[in-house]
Design an enzyme around this catalytic site. Sequence first.
Site, mmCIF file in Angstrom:
data_model
loop_
_atom_site.group_PDB
_atom_site.id
_atom_site.type_symbol
_atom_site.label_atom_id
_atom_site.label_comp_id
_atom_site.label_asym_id
_atom_site.label_seq_id
_atom_site.Cartn_x
_atom_site.Cartn_y
_atom_site.Cartn_z
ATOM 1 N N ASN A 1 -10.117 -0.376 1.447
ATOM 2 C CA ASN A 1 -8.771 -0.059 1.582
ATOM 3 C C ASN A 1 -8.316 -0.682 -0.054
ATOM 4 O O ASN A 1 -8.516 -1.640 -0.423
ATOM 5 C CB ASN A 1 -8.139 -0.963 2.186
ATOM 6 N N CYS B 1 0.750 -1.258 -0.045
ATOM 7 C CA CYS B 1 -0.030 0.128 0.003
ATOM 8 C C CYS B 1 0.892 1.459 -0.075
ATOM 9 O O CYS B 1 0.328 2.351 -0.066
ATOM 10 C CB CYS B 1 -0.848 -0.099 1.403
ATOM 11 N N HIS C 1 -2.761 6.845 3.594
ATOM 12 C CA HIS C 1 -3.582 5.524 3.149
ATOM 13 C C HIS C 1 -4.714 5.447 3.870
ATOM 14 O O HIS C 1 -4.914 5.409 4.969
ATOM 15 C CB HIS C 1 -2.357 4.610 3.444
HETATM 16 O O1 UT7 Z 1 -3.294 -1.738 3.890
HETATM 17 C C1 UT7 Z 1 -2.785 -2.334 4.856
HETATM 18 C C2 UT7 Z 1 -3.801 -3.492 5.095
HETATM 19 N N1 UT7 Z 1 -4.311 -4.070 6.401
HETATM 20 C C3 UT7 Z 1 -4.667 -2.964 7.494
HETATM 21 O O2 UT7 Z 1 -4.804 -1.875 7.406
HETATM 22 C C4 UT7 Z 1 -5.180 -3.717 8.834
HETATM 23 C C5 UT7 Z 1 -5.099 -2.823 10.077
HETATM 24 N N2 UT7 Z 1 -5.888 -3.427 11.041
HETATM 25 C C6 UT7 Z 1 -7.147 -3.269 11.103
HETATM 26 O O3 UT7 Z 1 -7.719 -2.552 10.394
HETATM 27 C C7 UT7 Z 1 -7.883 -4.032 12.339
HETATM 28 O O4 UT7 Z 1 -6.986 -4.851 12.904
HETATM 29 C C8 UT7 Z 1 -9.305 -4.751 11.853
HETATM 30 C C9 UT7 Z 1 -10.136 -3.865 11.469
HETATM 31 C C10 UT7 Z 1 -8.777 -5.573 10.681
HETATM 32 C C11 UT7 Z 1 -9.661 -5.733 13.141
HETATM 33 O O5 UT7 Z 1 -9.782 -4.676 14.281
HETATM 34 P P1 UT7 Z 1 -9.162 -5.163 15.672
HETATM 35 O O6 UT7 Z 1 -9.542 -3.932 16.712
HETATM 36 O O7 UT7 Z 1 -7.737 -5.622 15.310
HETATM 37 O O8 UT7 Z 1 -9.987 -6.174 15.943
HETATM 38 P P2 UT7 Z 1 -9.450 -7.886 16.281
HETATM 39 O O9 UT7 Z 1 -8.769 -8.604 14.834
HETATM 40 O O10 UT7 Z 1 -8.627 -8.133 17.379
HETATM 41 O O11 UT7 Z 1 -10.803 -8.596 16.606
HETATM 42 C C12 UT7 Z 1 -11.618 -8.140 17.745
HETATM 43 C C13 UT7 Z 1 -12.821 -8.982 17.565
HETATM 44 C C14 UT7 Z 1 -12.549 -10.561 17.413
HETATM 45 O O12 UT7 Z 1 -13.624 -11.197 18.330
HETATM 46 P P3 UT7 Z 1 -13.073 -11.622 19.613
HETATM 47 O O13 UT7 Z 1 -12.176 -12.620 19.757
HETATM 48 O O14 UT7 Z 1 -12.854 -10.511 20.476
HETATM 49 O O15 UT7 Z 1 -14.559 -12.534 20.139
HETATM 50 C C15 UT7 Z 1 -12.812 -10.744 15.981
HETATM 51 O O16 UT7 Z 1 -13.242 -12.101 15.652
HETATM 52 O O17 UT7 Z 1 -13.771 -8.894 16.393
HETATM 53 C C16 UT7 Z 1 -13.908 -9.947 15.811
HETATM 54 N N3 UT7 Z 1 -14.124 -9.569 14.213
HETATM 55 C C17 UT7 Z 1 -15.285 -9.259 13.890
HETATM 56 N N4 UT7 Z 1 -16.369 -9.339 14.158
HETATM 57 C C18 UT7 Z 1 -17.323 -8.962 13.330
HETATM 58 C C19 UT7 Z 1 -13.190 -9.722 13.336
HETATM 59 N N5 UT7 Z 1 -13.613 -9.295 12.335
HETATM 60 C C20 UT7 Z 1 -15.021 -9.221 12.166
HETATM 61 C C21 UT7 Z 1 -15.828 -8.837 11.266
HETATM 62 N N6 UT7 Z 1 -17.286 -8.701 12.082
HETATM 63 N N7 UT7 Z 1 -15.763 -8.417 10.078
#
Ligand code: UT7
Length: 327
Positions: free
Chosen positions: A284, A114, A254
Amino acid sequence: MSRNAYIVGTGHNVPDGVLTNADLEKIVDTTDEWIVKMTGIKERRKTDDSTATSDLVTVAVKNAIEMAGWEPEDVQGIIVGTVTPDYYFPSTAAIVADKLGMKNIPAYDFEAGCTAFIYGLVQAKAFIESGMMDRMIIVGADCLTKITNWTDRSSCILFGDGAGAVAVSSEGPGGRLGGWHWGSDGSMGKHLFQPAGGSKKPASHETVDNMEHTIHMNGARIFKYAVRTMHDSCMEALKMDGTEKKDVDLLVSHQANLRIIDATARALELKPEQVYINIQKYGNTSAATIPMALDEAVRDNTIKETSTVVLAAFGAGLTWGGMILHW
Ligand code: UT7
């Protein structure tokens, strides 16, 4: 006399297909509420099966050279930053150059996830300020939905398709390319990668069955790294430029996650109206987010004749970068 490089034209293009959060609710276990709260994304664009990255890039470049008042034969080089080229080879840049009638010019792709558009601008600055070129096209473009795992709710909600391009010239007026910063840390590469399809793990029935041609991402790990490296890149670019935080008019960063953009803006002590955000519409789009946002900001007059703009990105590699533009 020292030479400068100026952005004199911008353009972007997205496919017509819209994929909303409500559409995603039907595919994976997620909700519109969660996606908006955690990412700021409401919808994204998705190419159909017959559309490739070069198709989006061709229109974006056309728009950029039209704004610049150039003809295709004025362009002396075109480079495309992408992780989703039409093919491994030939390059998407060569395909686009051919489609637009840019004959016999250097055309190549490069990859910095990115961050690619910022890496591209640094290359343009070097080529133009050194006198090697006078007019070139820099593109950031990706069709991430082609390599998305639609069963992985933690990543599939993030990505969309798009292309952005700028025409960079040795002659202004335009957005002068100023201080910059770029870097990488390969030890973090495993947190955002496509495991198969390259020389390490060539395509096989097994890799396809295992979904190894799709994006594998440790979102939480990248998130923290992104906030730190985007801020550090901005500060290094500002330092090289001799510009203070208080003199920045606009952040075009970004568009990976609204919370990451907000954290970067807070670190730069910017007000909400000084931050360009279009993630709600496009998600994104990887290398395309910055040139797409830049084009929108130029065309809707958010960027004015005297604007000082900070660009900041991070991405696969992991890579990061920043650049200051003076309009
Ligand atoms: O260009 C570079 C590309 N990548 C990025 O920019 C990624 C950067 N990271 C992010 O944007 C964030 O990490 C995410 C938006 C992907 C996720 O947010 P997070 O605060 O890191 O959440 P997490 O992965 O720690 O997940 C928190 C909870 C989990 O549930 P439990 O284990 O707490 O019960 C996940 O299973 O959210 C759950 N979860 C969802 N729930 C509903 C993960 N994805 C989803 C979803 N819908 N789509």
